[in-house]
Design a protein around this motif. Structure first.
Motif, PDB file in Angstrom:
ATOM      1  N   SER A 118      -4.412  68.029 -11.700  1.00  0.00           N
ATOM      2  CA  SER A 118      -5.374  67.313 -12.538  1.00  0.00           C
ATOM      3  C   SER A 118      -4.940  67.240 -13.993  1.00  0.00           C
ATOM      4  O   SER A 118      -5.394  66.364 -14.748  1.00  0.00           O
ATOM      5  N   GLU A 250     -12.672  60.616 -18.296  1.00  0.00           N
ATOM      6  CA  GLU A 250     -13.451  61.639 -17.595  1.00  0.00           C
ATOM      7  C   GLU A 250     -14.852  61.778 -18.172  1.00  0.00           C
ATOM      8  O   GLU A 250     -15.746  62.286 -17.494  1.00  0.00           O
ATOM      9  N   THR A 276     -21.974  53.669  -9.803  1.00  0.00           N
ATOM     10  CA  THR A 276     -20.647  54.299  -9.755  1.00  0.00           C
ATOM     11  C   THR A 276     -20.340  55.030 -11.054  1.00  0.00           C
ATOM     12  O   THR A 276     -19.718  56.101 -11.039  1.00  0.00           O
ATOM     13  N   ARG A 279     -21.936  58.586 -11.139  1.00  0.00           N
ATOM     14  CA  ARG A 279     -21.274  59.492 -10.191  1.00  0.00           C
ATOM     15  C   ARG A 279     -19.894  59.891 -10.698  1.00  0.00           C
ATOM     16  O   ARG A 279     -19.447  61.023 -10.486  1.00  0.00           O
ATOM     17  N   TRP A 280     -19.219  58.975 -11.355  1.00  0.00           N
ATOM     18  CA  TRP A 280     -17.883  59.239 -11.880  1.00  0.00           C
ATOM     19  C   TRP A 280     -17.924  60.344 -12.935  1.00  0.00           C
ATOM     20  O   TRP A 280     -17.198  61.330 -12.838  1.00  0.00           O
ATOM     21  N   THR A 281     -18.760  60.190 -13.951  1.00  0.00           N
ATOM     22  CA  THR A 281     -18.819  61.188 -15.032  1.00  0.00           C
ATOM     23  C   THR A 281     -19.400  62.501 -14.543  1.00  0.00           C
ATOM     24  O   THR A 281     -18.976  63.577 -14.982  1.00  0.00           O
ATOM     25  N   ASP A 282     -20.376  62.453 -13.624  1.00  0.00           N
ATOM     26  CA  ASP A 282     -20.952  63.695 -13.089  1.00  0.00           C
ATOM     27  C   ASP A 282     -19.905  64.511 -12.349  1.00  0.00           C
ATOM     28  O   ASP A 282     -19.888  65.751 -12.436  1.00  0.00           O
ATOM     29  N   ALA A 283     -19.028  63.852 -11.613  1.00  0.00           N
ATOM     30  CA  ALA A 283     -17.998  64.563 -10.846  1.00  0.00           C
ATOM     31  C   ALA A 283     -17.069  65.349 -11.765  1.00  0.00           C
ATOM     32  O   ALA A 283     -16.726  66.508 -11.484  1.00  0.00           O
ATOM     33  N   PHE A 284     -16.662  64.749 -12.872  1.00  0.00           N
ATOM     34  CA  PHE A 284     -15.782  65.462 -13.807  1.00  0.00           C
ATOM     35  C   PHE A 284     -16.521  66.602 -14.502  1.00  0.00           C
ATOM     36  O   PHE A 284     -15.966  67.684 -14.692  1.00  0.00           O
ATOM     37  N   ARG A 285     -17.773  66.342 -14.900  1.00  0.00           N
ATOM     38  CA  ARG A 285     -18.530  67.363 -15.610  1.00  0.00           C
ATOM     39  C   ARG A 285     -18.774  68.580 -14.723  1.00  0.00           C
ATOM     40  O   ARG A 285     -18.670  69.724 -15.175  1.00  0.00           O
ATOM     41  N   GLU A 286     -19.087  68.359 -13.466  1.00  0.00           N
ATOM     42  CA  GLU A 286     -19.360  69.467 -12.551  1.00  0.00           C
ATOM     43  C   GLU A 286     -18.127  70.336 -12.334  1.00  0.00           C
ATOM     44  O   GLU A 286     -18.234  71.556 -12.177  1.00  0.00           O
ATOM     45  N   ARG A 287     -16.956  69.739 -12.335  1.00  0.00           N
ATOM     46  CA  ARG A 287     -15.726  70.506 -12.062  1.00  0.00           C
ATOM     47  C   ARG A 287     -15.395  71.469 -13.197  1.00  0.00           C
ATOM     48  O   ARG A 287     -14.814  72.526 -12.966  1.00  0.00           O
TER      49      ARG A 287
END
Length: 329
Positions: A118, A250, A276, A279-287
């Motif tokens: 990543s 991100e 979309t 969901r895109w920004t949430d995925a990066f923030r959660e990681r």
């Protein structure tokens, strides 16, 4: 996660300031890291910790770490602290001896650099991996200007290298060469399994001496729940700071449109617009949120570093945090 290249739009407005085509934007270049020595002159990493006396005082030092180093044993003199008696020499010689200590004059700075897949991603100016290496180089050059030793530890796909802390320009050069070598290995060894942050921090604990300053440079995607325990132990016996790498794509989805991306040598398409984006920004923030929660609980200072940021200006705030030893982030 898309890595290895930046996304290019098939329709819609293109992202601003795309990644330059030069190799120095997508891979770590040793010469550019060495050239940052001049830029480090304007970066004050931390307040001076030099001491004027050669004997340990009675008052508690404001500097964390071991505080004193053993120098020698000498014959006991009236007024010496009984707690400093060297009982082995006393028993061997038949005469009372006491240990002499000298206050620590330098500190070790250990750069822990993430080389997970990543990190090899970026849409503005350079990849996160390149920005991390440049930041590490600036910190290293600044550290030796303050009389510190500097070392490095890499982790990620196939990367397990370590450079023990050493002083002077030679110590920095050893670290910079390792950063370039590790970047090349991580980009070419696709078969190796990614390392977790907890595994890297356990290795760091074995390398870091008490009082060591540990600077972790990562995008947080390798974090795991088991990382909090070694983080806490490192923070207890020294200093820990987090430099969290991010890219604009991100934190904000690109404009509506269909984008071509390269994943594992294959071209794929992503379509943005409507739900979309969230969901895109949430995925990066959660990681990265797990690592941020852990550092907040432990009171570890952190700096968010975007691939577009000016390094000298951004790291100056980290230098202030290092000097004051506590940063709410």
């Amino acid at each position: 996660m898309v890595s290895g290249t930046a996304a290019t739009p098939a329709s819609g407005n293109p992202p601003t300031r795309p990644v330059p085509r030069g190799t120095s934007a997508v891979q770590v270049d040793l010469d550019s890291l060495i050239a940052l020595r001049l830029a480090a002159r304007s970066l004050v990493l931390a307040a001076s910790r030099k001491v004027a006396t050669s004997q340990a005082g009675i008052k508690t030092s404001r500097f964390r770490g071991r505080g004193v180093d053993y120098v020698e044993s000498r014959g006991y003199q009236p007024g010496d602290d009984i707690r400093s008696m060297d009982w082995r020499v006393t028993a061997r010689s038949g005469k009372p001896h006491t240990k002499v200590f000298q206050e620590e004059r330098e500190r070790s700075v250990l750069l822990v650099v993430d080389h997970s897949p990543s990190m090899h991603f970026g849409t503005r100016v350079c990849f996160k991996s390149v920005q991390a290496a440049r930041a590490a180089a600036l910190i290293a050059w600044s550290a030796i200007r303050g009389g510190d030793r500097v070392g490095a530890l890499g982790f990620g796909c196939g990367v397990t290298g370590e450079v023990r802390p050493a002083g002077g320009p030679r110590g920095v050069l050893h670290c910079l060469r390792a950063l370039a070598d590790w970047d090349l290995l991580a980009r070419t060894d696709r078969a190796a399994a990614p390392a977790t942050l907890s595994q890297a921090l356990e290795r760091t604990r074995r390398l870091a001496r008490p009082g060591c300053l540990v600077v972790l440079l990562s995008d947080g995607f390798s974090s795991d729940a088991a990382a909090e325990a070694p983080l806490a132990r490192l923070a207890t016996h020294g200093e820990v700071r987090l430099v969290l790498l991010t890219d604009a794509l991100e934190t904000q989805a690109p404009p509506r449109g269909r984008y071509a991306v390269e994943v594992g040598g294959q071209r794929r398409w992503l379509e943005f617009g409507g739900r979309t984006d969230a969901r895109w920004t949430d995925a990066f923030r959660e990681r990265r949120e797990l690592l941020l929660r852990q550092t907040r609980r432990l009171g570890i200072g952190r700096l968010t570093l975007d691939t577009r940021d000016d390094l000298t200006r951004s790291l100056a705030s980290l230098g202030l945090a290092l000097a004051t030893r506590r940063n709410a982030g």
